[in-house]
Design an enzyme around this catalytic site. Structure first.
Site, mmCIF file in Angstrom:
data_model
loop_
_atom_site.group_PDB
_atom_site.id
_atom_site.type_symbol
_atom_site.label_atom_id
_atom_site.label_comp_id
_atom_site.label_asym_id
_atom_site.label_seq_id
_atom_site.Cartn_x
_atom_site.Cartn_y
_atom_site.Cartn_z
ATOM 1 N N SER A 172 50.800 110.948 136.201
ATOM 2 C CA SER A 172 50.861 109.494 136.122
ATOM 3 C C SER A 172 50.126 108.878 137.314
ATOM 4 C CB SER A 172 52.325 109.045 136.050
ATOM 5 O OG SER A 172 52.426 107.718 135.594
ATOM 6 N N ASP B 130 51.812 109.906 129.382
ATOM 7 C CA ASP B 130 52.250 110.051 130.779
ATOM 8 C C ASP B 130 52.705 111.466 131.120
ATOM 9 O OD1 ASP B 130 53.497 109.866 133.255
ATOM 10 O OD2 ASP B 130 54.278 107.859 132.853
#
Length: 501
Positions: free
Chosen positions: A179, A321
Site C-alpha cells: 500500500s 491493496d
C-alpha cells in the site's frame, strides 16, 4: 516540581532535531543512569557471556598470530547472529544507546577476522576456497530486510525512517512495501542514492505536498471534484521511473518487493520482485498495492514482453491493496533471499493502536492486548471458515469476510519495530491533503522513532553487511578474471588465425 538531571535529558531527547544531537544526549543519559557501567560489566542473565568471551579471545589470538588456516577453521564452526543470546532484544532496551561492550567487541572481531581472511594471499588460501567460505557464511548467517507497511497519509512516516537509515549507511538491500509503503519501496529500489537525497530533501517534499493538494481534495469532497485514477498515476509517475523490477535492480542493486492482494476469491496474493516477476512494471505494481478496496478500483498488472512492448500480465486477474493479505511478507522474504532479521516500519492505522513490541513490552496492559488479539484472530478464523462453507451463494460477502480475516490474522511486528509515538489518529486525516507542517511532522516523527533503533540495527546487521560487501568484491574479482581469460583466449586464437593465413 523540580526536574532531575535524567528527566531534563529525557525531555531534551524528545526535542532533539538531529541524530547526532540525540546520540550525544543519549550517551550522557547512559552515564548518569549507570547504564555505562552496565554495558561494561560482561555478566548478565540475558546472554551467555562466558561462551562469547571464550570465542572472542580465540578469534583474536588466531588473527594476531596470523594463523589463517586456524582462523578459517574456527569461523567455519559457525557465524551466528544470536550466538549465546547476543541478539536478545532486551540487551538493546536497557540503555538508551548500544548494548554490552562484550557483544560489540565480539561482532567487531568477527568483522575484522572476515576482512583479514579476504586479504590473505591466494597462494596460502586459494581464492575459490575463500569465495566458497564467504558464500556459505552469508547463507548461514542470513540477511536483513526492511518492511514498510500500509498507512495511507501516515506512510510519509516511512520517509523519515528510510532517510535515517540511508544517512547512517544502514538501509538493507532487501525492502518490501505494501500500500503506502509500496510507493517508498518503489522509490528506494529505482532511484540511486543521489536521486533519493534529492527526492527526500525538505524543499522537494514540500513541493510534492503542494502538487498533490488538488488530488486529495477531489478524493475528499467528491461531486465535481470526483476522484480520478489518473491523479494517482501522475503522482507515481513523478516519483518513480518507468522501470521493470529487473531494470530497477540492475540500476540500484536493491531488491524491492511489492505485495498485491487478489480482487477475487480463490486466488492468492503475490509478492512482486525481480525474481518472481522481473518484467512487471513497478508503477503498475504500486498502483495495485495502493488500490484500497471500495476507494480505488482493482488494477491489472502490465509487463514488458520480449520485444520491449507493454502488455497485460495475468490479464484475467485484478489486484488490490497489498496490506489486505500481507502487510509484512516476512516468510516470503526468508524463502527468496535468506532473510532472518527483519526491520518493520509500521504505520497501518487498522492495527497500530492494538499492537506493541512483543519482545520488549511485557507490561500487563500490553500482554492483555496481545491475548485479546489472539482471541479475535481465532474467532474471525472460525467465522470466516463458516461463511466460506455455508454462504457460498453470497460471493461478495465472502470476499469481504476473507479480506477481513486476512487483515486480522497477520503478524504486524518484526525483530526491530519502528512505531510512531502516537497510536490514535483522526481517521479523516488519512486520505486528505496534509499541510506543510503536518507532512514534515510525520516525516520527523519517522526520524525520531528510528534514532533509538539505529545502534541495534547497526550492531545486529554489521556481520551480514560485511559479508555482502566482501562477496560483491570477490565475485566482481572473479568476473574480471574470467573476462581477462576470455580476452587472452580470443587474442591467442586471433594470432593463430593470422599465422595460418
Amino acid at each position: 516540581m523540580k526536574l532531575t538531571s535524567l528527566e531534563k535529558l529525557e525531555k531534551k531527547l524528545k526535542q532533539a532535531s538531529s541524530y547526532d544531537e540525540w546520540r550525544e544526549l543519549a550517551s550522557r543519559h547512559d552515564e548518569l543512569s549507570g547504564m555505562e557501567k552496565w554495558k561494561s560489566k560482561e555478566s548478565s542473565r540475558l546472554y551467555d557471556n562466558v561462551s562469547i568471551r571464550k570465542r572472542l579471545d580465540r578469534l583474536r589470538h588466531l588473527r594476531h598470530a596470523n594463523d589463517n588456516h586456524g582462523l578459517l577453521f574456527t569461523l567455519n564452526e559457525g557465524i551466528h547472529g544470536n550466538m549465546g543470546g547476543m541478539g536478545q532484544p532486551m540487551l538493546y532496551a536497557k540503555a538508551k544507546i548500544g548494548t554490552k561492550y562484550l557483544v560489540t567487541e565480539y561482532i567487531d572481531e568477527i568483522v575484522d577476522s572476515l576482512l583479514h581472511l579476504a586479504d590473505v594471499d591466494d597462494q596460502e588460501i586459494p581464492f575459490v576456497d575463500k569465495l566458497d567460505f564467504f558464500r556459505r557464511a552469508s547463507h548461514c548467517f542470513g540477511r536483513s530486510a526492511l518492511m514498510l507497511s500500509g498507512g495511507a497519509a501516515l506512510g510519509n512516516f516511512h520517509i523519515g525512517v528510510t532517510k535515517t537509515l540511508i544517512d547512517q549507511g544502514l538501509l538493507p538491500n532487501i525492502i518490501s512495501g505494501s500500500s503506502a509503503g509500496s510507493v517508498i519501496a518503489g522509490a528506494l529500489g529505482s532511484l540511486t542514492d543521489d536521486e533519493l537525497h534529492r527526492l527526500f530533501s525538505p524543499k522537494n517534499l514540500l513541493k510534492e505536498a503542494n502538487q498533490e493538494a488538488h488530488w486529495f481534495n477531489r478524493l475528499l469532497f467528491g461531486g465535481k471534484h470526483h476522484f480520478r485514477v489518473k491523479d494517482l498515476e501522475d503522482t507515481i509517475a513523478r516519483l518513480i521511473p518507468d522501470l521493470t523490477f529487473q531494470e530497477a535492480y540492475e540500476k540500484t542493486g536493491r531488491h524491492i518487493n511489492i505485495t498485491v492482494a487478489p480482487a477475487e476469491l480463490h486466488q492468492t496474493s503475490r509478492l512482486l520482485n525481480a525474481i518472481t516477476s522481473p518484467n512487471v512494471f513497478i508503477r503498475k505494481a504500486i498502483m495495485a498495492s495502493c488500490a484500497i478496496p471500495g476507494i480505488y478500483p482493482p488494477v491489472t498488472l502490465f509487463a514488458k514482453n520480449a520485444r520491449g512492448a507493454c502488455q497485460p500480465y495475468l490479464p484475467s486477474r485484478k489486484w488490490v491493496d497489498g496490506s489486505v493479505n500481507e502487510d509484512l511478507p516476512a516468510k516470503r522474504l526468508a524463502r527468496l533471499y535468506g532473510v532472518n532479521h527483519y526491520i518493520a516500519s509500521q504505520t497501518n492505522p487498522l492495527v497500530l493502536m492494538f499492537i506493541s513490541d512483543p519482545k520488549l513490552d511485557h507490561s500487563i496492559p500490553a500482554s492483555m492486548v496481545r491475548l485479546g488479539a489472539r482471541t479475535l484472530k481465532e474467532s474471525v478464523r472460525m467465522l470466516n471458515s463458516f461463511s466460506q462453507r455455508s454462504l457460498s451463494y453470497w460471493p461478495r460477502f465472502n470476499l469481504l469476510m476473507n479480506m477481513y480475516a486476512s487483515v486480522v490474522s497477520q503478524s504486524y511486528t518484526a525483530d526491530v519495530n519502528i512505531f510512531p509515538g502516537y497510536r490514535i489518529f483522526d481517521p479523516t486525516k488519512l486520505l486528505v491533503h496534509l499541510s506543510e507542517k503536518e507532512l514534515m511532522d510525520i516525516i520527523h516523527e519517522g526520524e525520531r522513532a528510528t534514532w533509538p533503533k539505529v545502534d541495534m540495527i547497526r550492531i545486529c546487521s554489521k556481520i551480514s553487511r560485511t559479508l555482502d560487501q566482501l562477496l560483491e568484491d570477490m565475485e566482481n574479482k572473479e568476473m574480471r578474471k574470467l573476462v581477462q581469460q576470455h580476452h587472452k583466449k580470443m587474442t591467442r586464437n586471433s594470432g593463430l588465425e593470422e599465422l595460418e593465413t
